[in-house]
Design an enzyme around this catalytic site. Structure first.
Site, mmCIF file in Angstrom:
data_model
loop_
_atom_site.group_PDB
_atom_site.id
_atom_site.type_symbol
_atom_site.label_atom_id
_atom_site.label_comp_id
_atom_site.label_asym_id
_atom_site.label_seq_id
_atom_site.Cartn_x
_atom_site.Cartn_y
_atom_site.Cartn_z
ATOM 1 N N CYS A 79 0.814 -1.283 -0.120
ATOM 2 C CA CYS A 79 0.148 0.117 0.011
ATOM 3 C C CYS A 79 0.784 1.399 -0.179
ATOM 4 O O CYS A 79 1.520 1.635 -1.128
ATOM 5 C CB CYS A 79 -0.944 -0.155 0.999
ATOM 6 S SG CYS A 79 -2.313 0.867 0.858
ATOM 7 N N HIS A 168 -3.378 -5.378 1.754
ATOM 8 C CA HIS A 168 -2.517 -5.763 3.117
ATOM 9 C C HIS A 168 -2.522 -7.283 3.153
ATOM 10 O O HIS A 168 -3.649 -7.563 4.009
ATOM 11 C CB HIS A 168 -3.432 -4.652 3.979
ATOM 12 C CG HIS A 168 -3.069 -3.341 3.964
ATOM 13 N ND1 HIS A 168 -1.803 -2.651 4.463
ATOM 14 C CD2 HIS A 168 -3.671 -2.576 3.341
ATOM 15 C CE1 HIS A 168 -2.144 -1.538 4.344
ATOM 16 N NE2 HIS A 168 -3.189 -1.176 3.548
ATOM 17 N N GLU A 170 -0.844 -8.702 5.161
ATOM 18 C CA GLU A 170 -0.579 -9.016 6.479
ATOM 19 C C GLU A 170 -1.819 -8.690 7.507
ATOM 20 O O GLU A 170 -1.968 -9.274 8.640
ATOM 21 C CB GLU A 170 0.330 -7.822 7.126
ATOM 22 C CG GLU A 170 0.045 -6.446 7.390
ATOM 23 C CD GLU A 170 -0.347 -5.451 5.972
ATOM 24 O OE1 GLU A 170 -0.400 -6.253 4.838
ATOM 25 O OE2 GLU A 170 -0.541 -4.471 6.134
HETATM 26 N N1 GLN Z 1 -3.640 6.295 1.363
HETATM 27 C C1 GLN Z 1 -2.376 6.151 1.697
HETATM 28 C C2 GLN Z 1 -1.201 6.898 0.991
HETATM 29 O O1 GLN Z 1 -1.507 7.251 0.015
HETATM 30 C C3 GLN Z 1 -1.896 4.521 1.626
HETATM 31 C C4 GLN Z 1 -3.038 3.753 2.520
HETATM 32 C C5 GLN Z 1 -2.370 2.562 3.213
HETATM 33 O O2 GLN Z 1 -1.141 2.356 2.982
HETATM 34 N N2 GLN Z 1 -3.290 1.662 3.545
HETATM 35 O O3 GLN Z 1 -0.138 6.832 1.601
#
Ligand code: GLN
Length: 190
Positions: A79, A168, A170
């Protein structure tokens, strides 16, 4: 095998919990001296990429981590971690490590659809994918390869020693993506 999890912000504890569940030794990277021992793999967790980007610089972690990635140490970004690895951020903001030849779109599912779970194939296996204010990849270039797609959008990519997921893993009981990463470490040609 020792895996370092960048622990300046975000969901690092969840990654450490998975690695411990798998019997793999994991440690937190909070400051430069945490990088002084041997390191077989690196995890960049989810969180807020703009905050992480700033903290990595302030804590003098940016240069040593970029060097590890460039030296071929396997790295896994989830992410926000995926955003940190991406060469181009679609909004035009400055990239962080920029070591993966991909373009990423941040907060790509909008506010309403910010968080959801789905089942999709990752490297041929059906797995659960939790998305939280997630990005997706809008373009892969050079030898970046697509490992997973959800509704036509790229949500997992691999390029050499680098692995990134928009979701994710995890936050699930399924070790498929982690096993994939561990195999990247085991198969690394040093
Ligand atoms: N929206 C976050 C970003 O742009 C990422 C979200 C996440 O890591 N769950 O950094």
């Amino acid at each position: 095998m020792r895996i370092g999890v960048v622990a300046v912000q975000g969901a690092f504890a969840e990654h450490i919990a998975v690695l411990e569940r798998m019997g793999i030794s994991a440690f937190e990277i909070r400051q430069e001296k945490d990088l002084s021992g041997s390191i077989d793999g690196l995890i960049l967790p989810g969180g807020e990429s703009t905050v992480m980007k700033k903290l990595l610089r302030e804590l003098c972690l940016y240069n040593p981590i970029k060097e590890l990635i460039n030296n071929g140490v396997p790295v896994f970004g989830t992410c926000a971690g995926m955003i940190l690895l991406s060469e181009i951020i679609e909004s035009g903001e400055e990239s962080c490590f920029g070591t993966m030849n991909v373009t990423v779109k941040r907060n790509a599912y909008g506010r309403q659809l910010g968080s959801f779970r789905c089942i999709e194939k990752f490297d041929g296996n059906d797995i659960e994918m939790p998305f939280i204010r997630a990005p997706y990849i809008t373009e892969v270039r050079e030898d970046a390869e697509v490992l997973a797609v959800h509704e036509g959008r790229i949500v997992a990519v691999r390029q050499g020693n680098q692995l990134a997921t928009a979701f994710h893993p995890e936050l699930t009981d399924d070790n498929t993506v982690f096993n994939y990463f561990i195999n990247m470490i085991k198969n690394r040609v040093k």
